[in-house]
Design an enzyme around this catalytic site. Sequence first.
Site, short mmCIF file in Angstrom:
data_model
loop_
_atom_site.label_atom_id
_atom_site.label_comp_id
_atom_site.label_asym_id
_atom_site.label_seq_id
_atom_site.Cartn_x
_atom_site.Cartn_y
_atom_site.Cartn_z
N SER A 189 0.85 -1.19 0.00
CA SER A 189 0.00 0.00 0.00
C SER A 189 0.88 1.24 0.00
CB SER A 189 -0.89 0.03 1.24
OG SER A 189 -1.53 1.30 1.37
N TYR A 213 -2.49 -0.39 9.97
CA TYR A 213 -2.44 -0.74 8.56
C TYR A 213 -1.08 -0.39 7.96
CZ TYR A 213 -3.83 -1.01 3.64
OH TYR A 213 -3.92 -1.33 2.32
#
Length: 246
Positions: free
Chosen positions: A141, A155
Amino acid sequence: MTQLTGKTALVTGGSRGIGAAIARRLAREGADVALTYVSSAERAGAVAAAIEAGGRRALAIAADSADPQAVAAAVERTVAGLGRIDILVNNAGIFPYEPLEAVALETFDRAMAIHVRAAFVAAQAAARHMREGGRIINIGSCLAERTGGPNMTVYAASKAALTGLSKGLAQDLGARGITVNVVHPGPVDTDMNPADADAADAQRQGLPLGHFGSADDVAAMVAHLAGEGGRFVTGAAISVDGGFSA
């Protein structure tokens, strides 16, 4: 003949979004494709049916990436059902988004289990079967390098750890001719992050290109790395993020 003819791929979390786009793209490039899913056998079956309609073999496997035994079993089922494994795409993921003080330890553990441990387990299992020219591609990501806002600590940490894992695996497997890379998507229009959501305008403001990407944009990079174009690329973290990290 397309560039992946004769190859077999396993895509975790391949029933929707980026994972489904990757599974379909690898099949169009000639690969037989296994994909894992958790919640929707119907969606997974639809992706598998589309692959088979294009003339390739497909296998949908129920496997929760939070369960290391299920992850390893998915690799073995791929080899048993499709005969080999040449390409592993670790795509399955979740998106914990909470203020730091509210994050439960179980949330942290689950994110690390799905994003890092599962990728390790799958790579370890796949490496036992892969031949020279194998490819492992981890989906990270853009938030691994720049969060741009609060509430994404867990995350971001898990995706940053995935980058380190990818680099270590590249060192471990390079002598066998197996490449390992991580692809970092940015804002991509999926059901998890729709381009018409309330927060979408704020994301677009951070993009030099000014618009969301598509799951096919990420799939194109994965296909490149999986094919001949990726033969001398390993240990790399490649952004497909519309300039978010620039």
